[in-house]
Write a protein that holds these residues in place. Structure first.
Motif, PDB file in Angstrom:
ATOM      1  N   LEU A  10      -7.009  13.253 -49.279  1.00 32.61           N
ATOM      2  CA  LEU A  10      -7.633  13.854 -48.668  1.00 32.61           C
ATOM      3  C   LEU A  10      -6.571  14.312 -48.355  1.00 32.61           C
ATOM      4  O   LEU A  10      -5.920  15.565 -47.639  1.00 32.61           O
ATOM      5  CB  LEU A  10      -8.875  14.643 -48.920  1.00 32.61           C
ATOM      6  CG  LEU A  10      -8.967  15.947 -48.004  1.00 32.61           C
ATOM      7  CD1 LEU A  10      -8.900  16.951 -48.916  1.00 32.61           C
ATOM      8  CD2 LEU A  10     -10.732  15.853 -47.549  1.00 32.61           C
ATOM      9  N   ARG A  11      -6.811  13.105 -47.207  1.00 31.77           N
ATOM     10  CA  ARG A  11      -5.926  13.270 -45.491  1.00 31.77           C
ATOM     11  C   ARG A  11      -4.937  13.487 -45.397  1.00 31.77           C
ATOM     12  O   ARG A  11      -4.367  14.608 -44.965  1.00 31.77           O
ATOM     13  CB  ARG A  11      -6.127  11.888 -44.691  1.00 31.77           C
ATOM     14  CG  ARG A  11      -5.260  11.764 -43.331  1.00 31.77           C
ATOM     15  CD  ARG A  11      -6.171  11.109 -42.446  1.00 31.77           C
ATOM     16  NE  ARG A  11      -5.102  10.590 -40.799  1.00 31.77           N
ATOM     17  CZ  ARG A  11      -4.163   9.907 -40.925  1.00 31.77           C
ATOM     18  NH1 ARG A  11      -3.953   8.525 -41.641  1.00 31.77           N
ATOM     19  NH2 ARG A  11      -4.073   9.150 -39.717  1.00 31.77           N
ATOM     20  N   SER A  14      -4.163  17.553 -46.447  1.00 35.29           N
ATOM     21  CA  SER A  14      -4.747  18.492 -45.173  1.00 35.29           C
ATOM     22  C   SER A  14      -2.928  17.958 -44.632  1.00 35.29           C
ATOM     23  O   SER A  14      -2.313  19.311 -43.644  1.00 35.29           O
ATOM     24  CB  SER A  14      -6.152  17.518 -44.765  1.00 35.29           C
ATOM     25  OG  SER A  14      -5.691  18.347 -43.310  1.00 35.29           O
ATOM     26  N   ARG A  15      -2.265  17.151 -44.200  1.00 30.64           N
ATOM     27  CA  ARG A  15      -0.884  17.047 -43.253  1.00 30.64           C
ATOM     28  C   ARG A  15      -0.106  17.893 -44.015  1.00 30.64           C
ATOM     29  O   ARG A  15       0.517  18.556 -43.261  1.00 30.64           O
ATOM     30  CB  ARG A  15      -1.312  15.293 -43.034  1.00 30.64           C
ATOM     31  CG  ARG A  15      -2.091  14.875 -42.302  1.00 30.64           C
ATOM     32  CD  ARG A  15      -1.174  13.469 -42.474  1.00 30.64           C
ATOM     33  NE  ARG A  15      -0.520  13.383 -41.879  1.00 30.64           N
ATOM     34  CZ  ARG A  15       0.137  11.414 -41.643  1.00 30.64           C
ATOM     35  NH1 ARG A  15      -0.490  10.607 -41.803  1.00 30.64           N
ATOM     36  NH2 ARG A  15       1.191  12.141 -40.964  1.00 30.64           N
ATOM     37  N   GLY A  17      -0.378  20.457 -47.291  1.00 30.85           N
ATOM     38  CA  GLY A  17      -0.342  21.135 -46.816  1.00 30.85           C
ATOM     39  C   GLY A  17      -0.358  22.196 -48.534  1.00 30.85           C
ATOM     40  O   GLY A  17      -0.925  23.348 -48.601  1.00 30.85           O
ATOM     41  N   VAL A  49     -11.982  22.113 -50.936  1.00 29.81           N
ATOM     42  CA  VAL A  49     -10.168  22.323 -50.098  1.00 29.81           C
ATOM     43  C   VAL A  49     -10.698  24.059 -51.487  1.00 29.81           C
ATOM     44  O   VAL A  49     -11.160  23.847 -52.318  1.00 29.81           O
ATOM     45  CB  VAL A  49      -9.167  21.827 -51.087  1.00 29.81           C
ATOM     46  CG1 VAL A  49      -8.790  20.467 -50.435  1.00 29.81           C
ATOM     47  CG2 VAL A  49      -8.940  21.479 -52.410  1.00 29.81           C
ATOM     48  N   THR A  57      -6.064  25.219 -48.555  1.00 24.59           N
ATOM     49  CA  THR A  57      -6.858  24.539 -47.248  1.00 24.59           C
ATOM     50  C   THR A  57      -8.073  24.454 -47.577  1.00 24.59           C
ATOM     51  O   THR A  57      -9.164  23.855 -48.537  1.00 24.59           O
ATOM     52  CB  THR A  57      -7.090  26.469 -46.730  1.00 24.59           C
ATOM     53  OG1 THR A  57      -7.477  26.768 -47.882  1.00 24.59           O
ATOM     54  CG2 THR A  57      -5.339  26.529 -46.428  1.00 24.59           C
ATOM     55  N   LEU A  58      -8.468  23.341 -46.397  1.00 18.35           N
ATOM     56  CA  LEU A  58      -9.401  23.140 -46.081  1.00 18.35           C
ATOM     57  C   LEU A  58     -11.200  23.007 -45.678  1.00 18.35           C
ATOM     58  O   LEU A  58     -10.620  24.867 -45.272  1.00 18.35           O
ATOM     59  CB  LEU A  58      -9.846  22.140 -44.974  1.00 18.35           C
ATOM     60  CG  LEU A  58      -8.773  20.450 -44.887  1.00 18.35           C
ATOM     61  CD1 LEU A  58      -8.686  19.872 -43.898  1.00 18.35           C
ATOM     62  CD2 LEU A  58      -9.069  19.735 -46.500  1.00 18.35           C
ATOM     63  N   GLY A  62     -14.599  19.573 -46.223  1.00 18.09           N
ATOM     64  CA  GLY A  62     -13.330  18.787 -46.259  1.00 18.09           C
ATOM     65  C   GLY A  62     -12.599  19.124 -45.029  1.00 18.09           C
ATOM     66  O   GLY A  62     -11.978  17.540 -44.460  1.00 18.09           O
ATOM     67  N   ARG A  63     -13.476  19.542 -43.809  1.00 23.31           N
ATOM     68  CA  ARG A  63     -12.049  19.350 -42.375  1.00 23.31           C
ATOM     69  C   ARG A  63     -13.189  18.295 -42.032  1.00 23.31           C
ATOM     70  O   ARG A  63     -12.924  17.671 -40.994  1.00 23.31           O
ATOM     71  CB  ARG A  63     -12.469  21.181 -41.380  1.00 23.31           C
ATOM     72  CG  ARG A  63     -11.784  21.350 -41.000  1.00 23.31           C
ATOM     73  CD  ARG A  63     -11.544  23.156 -40.836  1.00 23.31           C
ATOM     74  NE  ARG A  63     -12.472  24.018 -40.801  1.00 23.31           N
ATOM     75  CZ  ARG A  63     -12.401  24.741 -41.777  1.00 23.31           C
ATOM     76  NH1 ARG A  63     -10.977  25.079 -42.666  1.00 23.31           N
ATOM     77  NH2 ARG A  63     -13.146  25.991 -42.176  1.00 23.31           N
ATOM     78  N   VAL A  66     -11.589  15.297 -43.316  1.00 19.42           N
ATOM     79  CA  VAL A  66     -10.656  14.321 -42.667  1.00 19.42           C
ATOM     80  C   VAL A  66     -10.509  14.536 -41.111  1.00 19.42           C
ATOM     81  O   VAL A  66     -10.265  13.357 -40.851  1.00 19.42           O
ATOM     82  CB  VAL A  66      -9.689  15.719 -42.900  1.00 19.42           C
ATOM     83  CG1 VAL A  66      -8.720  15.280 -41.608  1.00 19.42           C
ATOM     84  CG2 VAL A  66      -8.988  16.094 -44.037  1.00 19.42           C
ATOM     85  N   GLU A  67     -11.742  14.971 -40.244  1.00 17.99           N
ATOM     86  CA  GLU A  67     -11.809  14.033 -38.787  1.00 17.99           C
ATOM     87  C   GLU A  67     -12.047  12.554 -38.623  1.00 17.99           C
ATOM     88  O   GLU A  67     -11.764  11.905 -38.375  1.00 17.99           O
ATOM     89  CB  GLU A  67     -12.851  15.029 -38.435  1.00 17.99           C
ATOM     90  CG  GLU A  67     -12.408  16.488 -37.456  1.00 17.99           C
ATOM     91  CD  GLU A  67     -13.240  17.147 -37.097  1.00 17.99           C
ATOM     92  OE1 GLU A  67     -14.884  16.719 -36.837  1.00 17.99           O
ATOM     93  OE2 GLU A  67     -13.137  18.362 -36.855  1.00 17.99           O
TER      94      GLU A  67
END
Length: 326
Positions: A10-11, A14-15, A17, A49, A57-58, A62-63, A66-67
């Motif tokens: 997932l990370r 996110s990076r 796209g 997502v 997009t997250l 999801g955000r 990723v954090e």
């Protein structure tokens, strides 16, 4: 229990796209990436997502994941490096810096640090803040000399970035002109900083793409439109174009070239500027923290670039640290 491998997938999504780009980076198929994300969503019971024809997009969930993935990756990298240091004969310390800061501000501080700590193997990475701050957060660098433009600093107390930010000083942007330019002659006769509106009819050369938006905002405040004839990525190149008579340039003070054919003038307030600072991971202390303290002490004390005292250096962290000989 959240699967760490699926977090890593997932990370990467996110990076990058998209599933396709993430698959390329992970050396697998887009279908495999999609399956990993879907399995993560099933385990959570929530989407992570939002899929569309333009990519992914997250979601809020999801955000958050990723954090967490960023923090886990940074901790693992840090632990791996600390284990490596247990058996290494020399300690490694990596400093990331933007180009003009690395050329003008770092050498003296690093020389003193290297003399005091000969056992430390120093590595310097040249990187803009959008690259150097993630490098510190992820453990690929110990310390970053960086900058930001108007607004709050890139790291705030108590945020989730895992970084501490030490503000060092202001770095005002100057207008660089040929020495015989009429505005330079007026300044010598009457040393008052020109207003941006007085230079609106000039062709402008920008030494950095980021300064384009900044200059546009100040032009709006002055009620003028500016002609941009060149947007460079190197301050020396931009100033060589000024010497050739192509236009005038907007250059940060620490990027100014001391050249007999150039004059650097301040702009009347409100004038554009950027702010220099140091980013350090909260979990990393020891030598990285001592180097940060040494850099802060030297820079806020008015240390000049390339081992020389800075003409016109300010006496406080919020003042200018370097100026070209106008």
């Amino acid at each position: 229990m959240i699967d760490v491998q699926r977090l890593a997938v997932l990370r990467e999504v996110s990076r990058r796209g998209s599933f396709n780009q993430a698959a390329l980076a992970l050396h697998c198929t887009p279908s495999a990436v999609s399956q990993q994300v879907a399995a993560l969503e099933r385990g959570l019971g929530a989407p992570v997502v939002e899929r569309s024809t333009r990519g992914v997009t997250l979601t809020d969930a999801g955000r958050l994941l990723v954090e967490a993935a960023d923090a886990i990756a940074a901790e693992l990298t840090d632990t791996q490096q600390r284990i490596a240091r247990l058996t290494a004969e020399r300690t490694a310390l990596t400093v990331a810096t933007f180009a003009s800061g690395g050329r003008r501000l770092l050498p003296a501080a690093l020389a003193g640090f290297a003399a005091d700590h000969p056992e430390v193997e120093l590595t310097i990475l040249e990187a803009e803040p959008e690259e150097s701050l993630p490098a510190v957060r992820e453990g690929r660098a110990d310390l970053a000399l960086a900058y930001h433009l108007e607004g709050p600093p890139p790291v705030r107390p108590g945020d989730r970035s895992g970084l501490d930010w030490t503000e060092l000083c202001e770095d005002p942007l100057r207008v660089v002109l040929p020495r015989h330019h009429p505005a330079a002659a007026r300044y010598r006769a009457r040393p008052e900083a020109p207003h941006l509106a007085e230079l609106a009819d000039q062709r402008w050369i920008l030494g950095c793409r980021k300064s384009a938006g900044q200059l546009a905002r100040y032009a709006d405040l002055a009620g003028v439109d500016l002609r941009i004839s060149c947007t460079a990525t190197d301050y020396e190149f931009a100033q060589s174009l000024v010497r050739a008579g192509i236009g005038i340039a907007l250059i940060p003070e620490i990027g100014l070239a001391r050249h007999p054919e150039l004059v650097a003038l301040p702009l009347a307030e409100p004038s554009p500027r950027r702010y220099l600072g140091l980013a350090l991971a909260r979990r990393r202390r020891g030598r990285a923290a001592r180097l940060a303290e040494e850099l802060a002490s030297r820079l806020t004390g008015g240390a000049g670039g390339e081992g020389e005292a800075a003409p016109g250096a300010g006496t406080s962290p919020a003042r200018t640290v370097l100026a070209a000989d106008a």
